[in-house]
Design a protein around this motif. Structure first.
Motif, PDB file in Angstrom:
ATOM      1  N   LEU A  46     143.073  90.675  -3.610  1.00  0.00           N
ATOM      2  CA  LEU A  46     143.762  90.693  -4.896  1.00  0.00           C
ATOM      3  C   LEU A  46     145.268  90.594  -4.686  1.00  0.00           C
ATOM      4  O   LEU A  46     145.947  89.799  -5.348  1.00  0.00           O
ATOM      5  N   HIS A  47     145.791  91.375  -3.745  1.00  0.00           N
ATOM      6  CA  HIS A  47     147.225  91.312  -3.461  1.00  0.00           C
ATOM      7  C   HIS A  47     147.611  89.944  -2.927  1.00  0.00           C
ATOM      8  O   HIS A  47     148.709  89.438  -3.203  1.00  0.00           O
ATOM      9  N   GLY A  48     146.696  89.315  -2.169  1.00  0.00           N
ATOM     10  CA  GLY A  48     146.964  87.984  -1.645  1.00  0.00           C
ATOM     11  C   GLY A  48     147.087  86.947  -2.750  1.00  0.00           C
ATOM     12  O   GLY A  48     147.951  86.063  -2.692  1.00  0.00           O
ATOM     13  N   VAL A  49     146.215  87.036  -3.745  1.00  0.00           N
ATOM     14  CA  VAL A  49     146.280  86.100  -4.875  1.00  0.00           C
ATOM     15  C   VAL A  49     147.590  86.294  -5.632  1.00  0.00           C
ATOM     16  O   VAL A  49     148.278  85.321  -5.980  1.00  0.00           O
ATOM     17  N   LEU A  50     147.943  87.551  -5.896  1.00  0.00           N
ATOM     18  CA  LEU A  50     149.188  87.823  -6.625  1.00  0.00           C
ATOM     19  C   LEU A  50     150.408  87.342  -5.839  1.00  0.00           C
ATOM     20  O   LEU A  50     151.344  86.774  -6.411  1.00  0.00           O
ATOM     21  N   ALA A  51     150.351  87.531  -4.513  1.00  0.00           N
ATOM     22  CA  ALA A  51     151.463  87.056  -3.683  1.00  0.00           C
ATOM     23  C   ALA A  51     151.529  85.541  -3.690  1.00  0.00           C
ATOM     24  O   ALA A  51     152.619  84.941  -3.716  1.00  0.00           O
ATOM     25  N   GLY A  52     150.357  84.898  -3.667  1.00  0.00           N
ATOM     26  CA  GLY A  52     150.328  83.439  -3.699  1.00  0.00           C
ATOM     27  C   GLY A  52     150.905  82.885  -4.987  1.00  0.00           C
ATOM     28  O   GLY A  52     151.640  81.885  -4.974  1.00  0.00           O
ATOM     29  N   LEU A  53     150.593  83.510  -6.104  1.00  0.00           N
ATOM     30  CA  LEU A  53     151.152  83.071  -7.380  1.00  0.00           C
ATOM     31  C   LEU A  53     152.654  83.284  -7.413  1.00  0.00           C
ATOM     32  O   LEU A  53     153.405  82.452  -7.938  1.00  0.00           O
ATOM     33  N   ARG A  54     153.105  84.387  -6.825  1.00  0.00           N
ATOM     34  CA  ARG A  54     154.546  84.646  -6.771  1.00  0.00           C
ATOM     35  C   ARG A  54     155.254  83.596  -5.926  1.00  0.00           C
ATOM     36  O   ARG A  54     156.295  83.051  -6.319  1.00  0.00           O
ATOM     37  N   ASP A  55     154.667  83.282  -4.766  1.00  0.00           N
ATOM     38  CA  ASP A  55     155.276  82.282  -3.894  1.00  0.00           C
ATOM     39  C   ASP A  55     155.264  80.905  -4.531  1.00  0.00           C
ATOM     40  O   ASP A  55     156.159  80.087  -4.296  1.00  0.00           O
ATOM     41  N   LEU A  56     154.240  80.651  -5.329  1.00  0.00           N
ATOM     42  CA  LEU A  56     154.139  79.367  -6.022  1.00  0.00           C
ATOM     43  C   LEU A  56     155.210  79.236  -7.096  1.00  0.00           C
ATOM     44  O   LEU A  56     155.597  78.117  -7.467  1.00  0.00           O
ATOM     45  N   GLY A  57     155.682  80.373  -7.593  1.00  0.00           N
ATOM     46  CA  GLY A  57     156.680  80.347  -8.655  1.00  0.00           C
ATOM     47  C   GLY A  57     156.078  80.209 -10.035  1.00  0.00           C
ATOM     48  O   GLY A  57     156.799  79.941 -11.008  1.00  0.00           O
ATOM     49  N   ALA A  58     154.754  80.397 -10.128  1.00  0.00           N
ATOM     50  CA  ALA A  58     154.107  80.314 -11.437  1.00  0.00           C
ATOM     51  C   ALA A  58     154.248  81.648 -12.149  1.00  0.00           C
ATOM     52  O   ALA A  58     153.858  82.689 -11.612  1.00  0.00           O
ATOM     53  N   PRO A  59     154.832  81.673 -13.334  1.00  0.00           N
ATOM     54  CA  PRO A  59     155.002  82.951 -14.053  1.00  0.00           C
ATOM     55  C   PRO A  59     153.655  83.541 -14.437  1.00  0.00           C
ATOM     56  O   PRO A  59     152.843  82.895 -15.109  1.00  0.00           O
ATOM     57  N   LEU A  60     153.395  84.765 -13.994  1.00  0.00           N
ATOM     58  CA  LEU A  60     152.143  85.443 -14.295  1.00  0.00           C
ATOM     59  C   LEU A  60     152.221  86.029 -15.710  1.00  0.00           C
ATOM     60  O   LEU A  60     153.028  86.902 -15.982  1.00  0.00           O
ATOM     61  N   LEU A  61     151.353  85.538 -16.600  1.00  0.00           N
ATOM     62  CA  LEU A  61     151.371  85.974 -17.996  1.00  0.00           C
ATOM     63  C   LEU A  61     150.416  87.137 -18.249  1.00  0.00           C
ATOM     64  O   LEU A  61     150.703  88.010 -19.065  1.00  0.00           O
TER      65      LEU A  61
END
Length: 265
Positions: A46-61
């Motif tokens: 789960l933390h890996g997915v959240l980190a991946g989205l952060r690195d991607l620069g996609a705003p988590l809604l």
């Protein structure tokens, strides 16, 4: 143990990000968002997915854990502790072997007169009863170790306008019940359904429960009223009975604040 999650982000992600982000299923919304959905093995992933989205620069809604499912059907019952005991009864999730005993009373004319489908044979009934989607929403009622009825608890999304649709997901439930007629008149159905309502509000965190019946099924709507449910709908000749007659139907509902207010009173 893995759990299912839904991640909604701003922008339309390219398809290859699905494989990079734990193989989650990717869908694109018409509002310019992307949703990734699927099982996450543990907190590390789960933390890996959240980190991946952060690195991607996609705003988590939004991110939310989804209720467990069986055969793709939401199964909120799986997340609870069973069995559940009331003053006289035991409630538990249905099992495939419960098909035989529930068939015995569901095939009776006084019961199947009001339910959606008349079982044509024990074999066809068993196939319907043991479908994962059916089992995921079914509880049985036991009295001293004997199955005397069954309950339905189906969690639904409430209707919502598009901008707030996420907030309406899995917020209400439709309830149903069948009791062996040889045990009627003892308050068992009321006792079992009352516990079902408690589960909906106190443990699943729902805001509203509903139930429907033919208007001629007085025993059913009187049970709803004993539980404090309100008659919200009286539809005139809207339901075709297998007898060929168009019958009236009633729709009842109860909000969590009404339930808790009645409990305090």
């Amino acid at each position: 143990m893995s759990a299912a999650y839904e991640f909604r982000v701003g922008g339309h992600l390219d398809g290859h990000w699905s494989n990079i982000l734990a193989g989650l299923a990717l869908t694109h919304g018409s509002d310019g968002t992307s949703t990734l959905t699927g099982p996450v093995a543990d907190q590390s992933q789960l933390h890996g997915v959240l980190a991946g989205l952060r690195d991607l620069g996609a705003p988590l809604l939004a991110v939310r854990a989804l209720p467990p499912s069986v055969g793709g059907v939401t199964d909120p019952l799986a997340a609870l502790t069973w069995p559940r005991r009331t003053e006289r009864l035991l409630l538990r999730p249905a099992r495939p072997e419960d098909a035989e005993v529930t068939w015995r009373f569901r095939r009776l004319e006084s019961v199947c007169r009001w339910i959606t489908e008349v079982p044509t044979s024990e074999e066809s009934y068993r196939a319907t009863f043991t479908d994962p989607a059916r089992l995921a929403t079914t509880l049985v009622i036991e009295l001293d170790g004997e199955v005397i009825g069954d309950l339905m608890l189906r969690v639904d999304d409430a209707w919502a306008q598009k901008e707030v649709v996420d907030q309406a997901r899995a917020t209400q439930a439709e309830l149903g019940w069948v009791l062996d007629p040889s045990f009627a008149g003892n308050g068992y159905a009321t006792e079992a359904v009352r516990e079902l309502v408690c589960i909906c509000f106190d443990e699943l965190g729902l805001r509203r429960v509903t139930a429907t019946c033919f208007a001629d099924n007085e025993a059913s709507w009187r049970l709803m009223e004993r539980l404090g449910m309100r008659r919200e709908v009286h539809a005139v000749a809207d339901a075709l009975h297998r007898s060929g007659e168009w019958l009236d139907s009633y729709g009842y509902a109860l909000l969590v604040e009404e339930w808790r207010g009645a409990s305090r009173a």
